[in-house]
Design a protein around this motif. Structure first.
Motif, mmCIF file in Angstrom:
data_model
loop_
_atom_site.group_PDB
_atom_site.id
_atom_site.type_symbol
_atom_site.label_atom_id
_atom_site.label_comp_id
_atom_site.label_asym_id
_atom_site.label_seq_id
_atom_site.Cartn_x
_atom_site.Cartn_y
_atom_site.Cartn_z
ATOM 1 N N ILE B 174 85.878 24.724 11.250
ATOM 2 C CA ILE B 174 84.743 25.193 10.870
ATOM 3 C C ILE B 174 83.523 25.584 9.745
ATOM 4 C CG2 ILE B 174 82.584 25.540 11.953
ATOM 5 C CD1 ILE B 174 84.341 24.728 14.562
ATOM 6 N N GLY B 177 84.425 23.856 6.597
ATOM 7 C CA GLY B 177 84.007 22.653 6.746
ATOM 8 C C GLY B 177 82.463 23.272 6.334
ATOM 9 N N SER B 178 81.781 23.792 7.009
ATOM 10 C CA SER B 178 80.222 23.900 7.235
ATOM 11 C C SER B 178 79.822 24.708 5.257
ATOM 12 C CB SER B 178 80.049 25.367 7.848
ATOM 13 O OG SER B 178 80.821 25.564 8.961
ATOM 14 N N VAL B 181 80.071 21.946 2.696
ATOM 15 C CA VAL B 181 78.838 21.333 2.744
ATOM 16 C C VAL B 181 78.189 21.980 2.453
ATOM 17 C CG1 VAL B 181 77.619 20.706 4.018
ATOM 18 C CG2 VAL B 181 79.454 20.380 4.473
ATOM 19 N N ALA B 236 84.546 18.547 2.791
ATOM 20 C CA ALA B 236 83.922 18.931 3.693
ATOM 21 C C ALA B 236 83.905 18.393 4.734
ATOM 22 C CB ALA B 236 82.653 18.888 3.099
ATOM 23 N N ALA B 237 84.535 16.709 4.848
ATOM 24 C CA ALA B 237 84.769 16.102 5.925
ATOM 25 C C ALA B 237 86.140 16.316 6.691
ATOM 26 C CB ALA B 237 83.911 14.708 5.428
ATOM 27 N N THR B 239 87.551 18.577 6.229
ATOM 28 C CA THR B 239 87.950 19.899 7.078
ATOM 29 C C THR B 239 87.213 20.209 7.879
ATOM 30 O OG1 THR B 239 87.873 20.988 4.916
ATOM 31 C CG2 THR B 239 87.981 22.249 6.164
ATOM 32 N N LEU B 240 86.110 19.451 7.949
ATOM 33 C CA LEU B 240 85.212 19.404 9.430
ATOM 34 C C LEU B 240 85.728 18.665 10.606
ATOM 35 C CD1 LEU B 240 81.455 19.438 8.707
ATOM 36 C CD2 LEU B 240 83.139 20.923 9.770
ATOM 37 N N ALA B 243 88.484 20.481 12.489
ATOM 38 C CA ALA B 243 88.503 21.207 13.751
ATOM 39 C C ALA B 243 88.807 20.663 15.044
ATOM 40 C CB ALA B 243 86.813 21.424 13.542
ATOM 41 N N SER B 262 83.235 9.107 8.510
ATOM 42 C CA SER B 262 82.516 10.816 8.259
ATOM 43 C C SER B 262 82.249 11.190 7.364
ATOM 44 C CB SER B 262 83.703 11.420 8.974
ATOM 45 O OG SER B 262 84.879 11.664 7.642
ATOM 46 N N LEU B 266 78.412 12.008 7.089
ATOM 47 C CA LEU B 266 77.911 13.292 5.953
ATOM 48 C C LEU B 266 77.689 13.043 4.885
ATOM 49 C CD1 LEU B 266 78.731 15.740 6.231
ATOM 50 C CD2 LEU B 266 80.172 16.366 4.649
#
Lengths: 214, 307
Positions: B174, B177-178, B181, B236-237, B239-240, B243, B262, B266
């Motif tokens: 998380i 990922g953020s 982003v 990013a997607a 990695t998220l 989670a 995803s 995103l």
């Protein structure tokens, strides 16, 4: 080191506290506090599942209702009524305090061996609790408005609560409940107090409150 | 699955999806502004139109100006082949193992070429845009390196394919990922940092750099930007998605579908954010990016504590 799920929840709470150091909007800070306390309530529930105790689950529920919902909502309404939106920080600017907050988390991690109780399960949570306490102090030092000082105080309180929850063989539930309601009373009194300050001085900027008389 | 089929899907995805994603972002942004907006396939039409037009090259420009978009596109294509931005499972086996630092510096190389070309023409806007772009990429680089290094610590390998095939700790996923982003918003010149549609010279960053391009050169730049959008948002997607603990255990085709969906989601989120956010003052951009840097630093700490 092996981090348990409870340690990860504690780390999440500490990360949120660090994040609150860098945020300038009071409303966003209160959201951070809400999430942080919700994670602590989650730790209560996880522990209750581990130890098969109903008391901890009840405690988790009370913590969630009082400390995660009632207090942030009350402080949010206070801020709204006084027309406060942003706390730009005193002494140190928020971005720098974010970096220092990051440092306190590292410090907490390196203090784990000296503060964790050896026979307890969740060693990592001890370090995260220390990080929460340091970060709360940091918020109190670096913020300008009286309401942010209350937020910092609540973060410290969360840290102490986390430490007592994970590193001791639990206080009786009555004592824990007593503390939760004590905190609620403290915040209510602080809220009223901030209101009075705002009425007499027309601001709640603590850096301007050096002398007793103006 | 058949190796040829996998290669075919991989290449089609690589060539078509980036422009499609850009079209979706533009469409959602138009809807956010209460406009009808161009059709989703508009970037394809634009590209074919630009390729048919003649290129105007300023008399003061040197060979750098001519070659920068061509080399930039090549670099972007190589990076897009190497990075598992649509999930790792459908990667054909001829894709070599890739160190994540290589990918980060290939992306930086593409940026460097654009900046060089912007300075080359000698226009004031190009120079200003290039200097701002250099500042932003300097601020974003630590986030990217530390963030992906945190994932690499968790997976025990610096190979991007291995990193994204292994399960990750949800908290680390998380956080990184953020952070990715936020880094993507800055690197792709998106809203809180730069307005991609602005034509007000004082605020342009990316637009100021490509102001002098037309025809084929512009087409190549637009396509390279679409590829970069896919790479950043895709990382990013992915990695998220990690989670979600069950993600790595899902069947192949299912995972591929979720990855693409995803990525689209995103892209839509970025477009919605663009409709809501206000552009930051240039001076508060470092404060915004500091959050991303701190998030990846903390992710690295947690990942290191978990080994």
């Amino acid at each position: 080191m092996n981090l348990s799920q409870i340690d990860l929840f504690a780390a999440g709470a500490a990360v949120l506290a660090v994040w609150m150091c860098g945020v300038t909007r009071v409303k966003t800070q209160l959201r951070g506090l809400l999430l942080q306390t919700t994670l602590l309530a989650g730790i209560c529930v996880l522990l209750s599942a581990d130890e098969h105790s109903v008391h901890l689950a009840i405690l988790g529920l009370v913590v969630f209702l009082v400390k995660a919902l009632a207090i942030p909502i009350f402080l949010d309404r206070c801020a709204k009524r006084m027309g406060i939106e942003r706390d730009s920080g005193a002494n140190i600017n928020p971005t720098l305090s974010l970096m220092i907050g990051c440092g306190t988390l590292f410090l907490g991690y390196f203090l784990i061996p000296s503060f964790a109780v050896p026979e307890m399960m969740n060693q990592g949570a001890a370090g995260m609790a220390l990080a929460l306490i340091f970060t709360g102090m940091l918020i109190i030092i670096t913020r300008r408005l009286a309401i942010s000082q209350v937020i910092g105080f609540l973060t410290i309180e969360n840290g102490i609560f986390l430490y007592s929850l994970t590193q001791t063989r639990h206080m009786p539930i009555l004592v824990e409940m007593g503390i939760v309601f004590e905190v609620l009373m403290g915040v209510l009194i602080a809220g009223v107090f901030i209101f009075r300050i705002n009425r007499s001085f027309e601001h709640i900027d603590v850096t301007d409150m050096r002398g007793l008389r103006h | 699955m058949n190796a040829w089929l996998i290669t075919l899907i991989y290449l089609i995805n690589l060539l078509i999806f980036p422009l499609f994603l850009v079209g979706i972002i533009r469409k959602v942004k138009a809807l956010m502004q209460n406009r009808k907006g161009a059709p989703v396939l508009q970037p394809f039409y634009d590209l074919s139109k630009l390729l048919r037009k003649t290129e105007t090259i300023s008399g003061s420009a040197s060979w750098v100006f001519v070659w920068s978009p061509r080399v930039g596109l090549a670099v972007a294509l190589i990076t897009a082949v190497l990075v598992p931005w649509a999930g790792t499972l459908l990667t054909p086996n001829w894709v070599p193992a890739t160190n994540f630092l290589l990918v980060i510096y290939l992306l930086a190389l593409g940026k460097f070429l654009t900046m060089l070309a912007a300075i080359d023409t000698g226009s004031a806007f190009g120079g200003l845009g290039a200097s701002r772009e250099a500042t932003i990429s300097m601020l974003v680089e630590p986030t990217l390196v530390i963030g992906i290094a945190a994932l690499a610590l968790g997976a025990g390998s610096t190979n991007l394919l291995t990193i994204y095939a292994a399960p990750m700790s949800p908290l680390v996923a998380i956080l990184v990922g953020s952070a990715l982003v936020v880094a993507a918003l800055a690197e792709l010149s998106r809203m809180p940092v730069d307005d991609p549609t602005t034509h007000l010279e004082l605020t342009m960053v990316h637009e100021a750099m490509i102001l002098e391009y037309s025809g084929r050169g512009l087409a190549m730049i637009e396509y390279a930007v679409a590829l970069r959008t896919c790479i950043f948002l895709g990382l990013a997607a992915q990695t998220l998605l990690h989670a979600w603990p069950a993600y790595t255990a899902l069947p192949v085709t299912f995972r591929y579908g979720i990855s693409i969906l995803s990525l689209i989601a995103l892209g839509k989120a970025v477009a919605v954010a663009e409709g809501i956010f206000v552009k930051l003052k240039w001076r508060s951009v470092p404060n915004f990016l500091a959050f991303a840097a701190v998030m990846s630093l903390l992710a690295a700490l947690i990942a290191a504590a978990q080994i």
